[in-house]
Design a protein around this motif. Sequence first.
Motif, short mmCIF file in Angstrom:
data_model
loop_
_atom_site.label_atom_id
_atom_site.label_comp_id
_atom_site.label_asym_id
_atom_site.label_seq_id
_atom_site.Cartn_x
_atom_site.Cartn_y
_atom_site.Cartn_z
N GLU A 74 11.44 33.45 69.41
CA GLU A 74 12.53 33.21 70.35
C GLU A 74 13.27 34.50 70.74
N THR A 75 12.93 35.60 70.13
CA THR A 75 13.63 36.86 70.36
C THR A 75 12.73 37.81 71.13
N GLU A 76 12.67 37.63 72.42
CA GLU A 76 11.70 38.32 73.27
C GLU A 76 11.71 39.84 73.14
N ASP A 77 12.87 40.45 73.07
CA ASP A 77 12.94 41.91 73.10
C ASP A 77 13.17 42.56 71.75
N LEU A 78 13.32 41.78 70.70
CA LEU A 78 13.67 42.34 69.40
C LEU A 78 12.46 42.92 68.66
N TYR A 79 11.28 42.37 68.91
CA TYR A 79 10.06 42.83 68.25
C TYR A 79 9.07 43.28 69.32
N THR A 80 8.33 44.32 69.01
CA THR A 80 7.35 44.85 69.97
C THR A 80 6.18 43.89 70.10
N GLY A 81 5.36 44.11 71.11
CA GLY A 81 4.15 43.31 71.28
C GLY A 81 3.23 43.41 70.07
N ARG A 82 3.14 44.60 69.52
CA ARG A 82 2.31 44.82 68.32
C ARG A 82 2.85 44.03 67.13
N GLU A 83 4.16 44.08 66.95
CA GLU A 83 4.79 43.33 65.85
C GLU A 83 4.62 41.83 66.06
N ARG A 84 4.80 41.38 67.29
CA ARG A 84 4.66 39.96 67.59
C ARG A 84 3.23 39.49 67.32
N ALA A 85 2.25 40.31 67.67
CA ALA A 85 0.85 39.95 67.40
C ALA A 85 0.60 39.86 65.90
N ALA A 86 1.17 40.80 65.15
CA ALA A 86 1.01 40.79 63.69
C ALA A 86 1.70 39.57 63.07
N LEU A 87 2.87 39.22 63.57
CA LEU A 87 3.58 38.06 63.04
C LEU A 87 2.86 36.76 63.37
N ALA A 88 2.30 36.67 64.58
CA ALA A 88 1.53 35.47 64.94
C ALA A 88 0.30 35.35 64.05
N LEU A 89 -0.37 36.47 63.80
CA LEU A 89 -1.54 36.45 62.91
C LEU A 89 -1.12 36.09 61.49
N THR A 90 0.01 36.59 61.05
CA THR A 90 0.53 36.25 59.72
C THR A 90 0.72 34.75 59.59
N GLU A 91 1.33 34.15 60.59
CA GLU A 91 1.55 32.70 60.54
C GLU A 91 0.23 31.94 60.56
N ALA A 92 -0.71 32.38 61.39
CA ALA A 92 -1.99 31.68 61.49
C ALA A 92 -2.79 31.76 60.19
N VAL A 93 -2.80 32.94 59.57
CA VAL A 93 -3.54 33.11 58.31
C VAL A 93 -2.83 32.37 57.18
N THR A 94 -1.52 32.40 57.17
CA THR A 94 -0.75 31.75 56.10
C THR A 94 -0.89 30.23 56.15
N VAL A 95 -0.82 29.67 57.33
CA VAL A 95 -0.85 28.22 57.48
C VAL A 95 -2.27 27.69 57.65
N LEU A 96 -3.16 28.45 58.27
CA LEU A 96 -4.55 28.06 58.52
C LEU A 96 -4.68 26.64 59.08
N THR A 97 -3.97 26.39 60.17
CA THR A 97 -4.03 25.11 60.85
C THR A 97 -5.47 24.83 61.26
N ASP A 98 -5.92 23.66 60.98
CA ASP A 98 -7.29 23.24 61.29
C ASP A 98 -8.34 24.12 60.62
N GLY A 99 -7.94 24.88 59.61
CA GLY A 99 -8.89 25.64 58.82
C GLY A 99 -9.35 26.96 59.40
N PHE A 100 -8.72 27.43 60.47
CA PHE A 100 -9.12 28.72 61.03
C PHE A 100 -7.96 29.36 61.79
N VAL A 101 -8.13 30.64 62.09
CA VAL A 101 -7.16 31.35 62.92
C VAL A 101 -7.58 31.14 64.38
N PRO A 102 -6.67 30.66 65.21
CA PRO A 102 -7.03 30.44 66.62
C PRO A 102 -7.53 31.73 67.28
N ASP A 103 -8.54 31.60 68.11
CA ASP A 103 -9.13 32.76 68.79
C ASP A 103 -8.10 33.57 69.55
#
Length: 147
Positions: A74-103
């Motif tokens: 929700e904080t568009e300008d607080l984190y860089t695109g690189r940080e946002r990509a890393a955080l999204a990957l962190t959430e995907a790997v941590t939660v592993l919804t449907d057993g995989f990281v979305p493409d």
Amino acid sequence: MSRTRLLDPEVSGAMSALSAAAKEGLGDPVLAELVMIRASQLNHCAFCLDMHLEAARKNGESQDRIQLLNAWEETEDLYTGRERAALALTEAVTVLTDGFVPDAVYEEAARHFDEAALAHLIALITVINGWNRLMVARRVPPGGHRP
């Protein structure tokens, strides 16, 4: 209820070595701490949160960014695109919804990290999840990392 706080020194040493190698390979100590904080938030690991919040501050991370990490999307300008990509990957790997990281999540991370850095980022996310599970399962309280 009996609990053990014992962690075999060989296991601890191996986990610590993996953490150190992943952080070093990522090459961005502030981002490493953000990733470890976010995974620890998702896993409700008070011990790891306490440790990595302190480390993030010592590495120069701002209080605003730390406080809003739980709502980073929700904080568009607080984190860089690189940080946002890393955080999204962190959430995907941590939660592993449907057993995989979305493409789309993986591809966005791959746009921001070269192959080696991406491998280290995934290793870092994996090892903090391991640490979280070790500490939460043993109910290790915050503060125990301090001498």
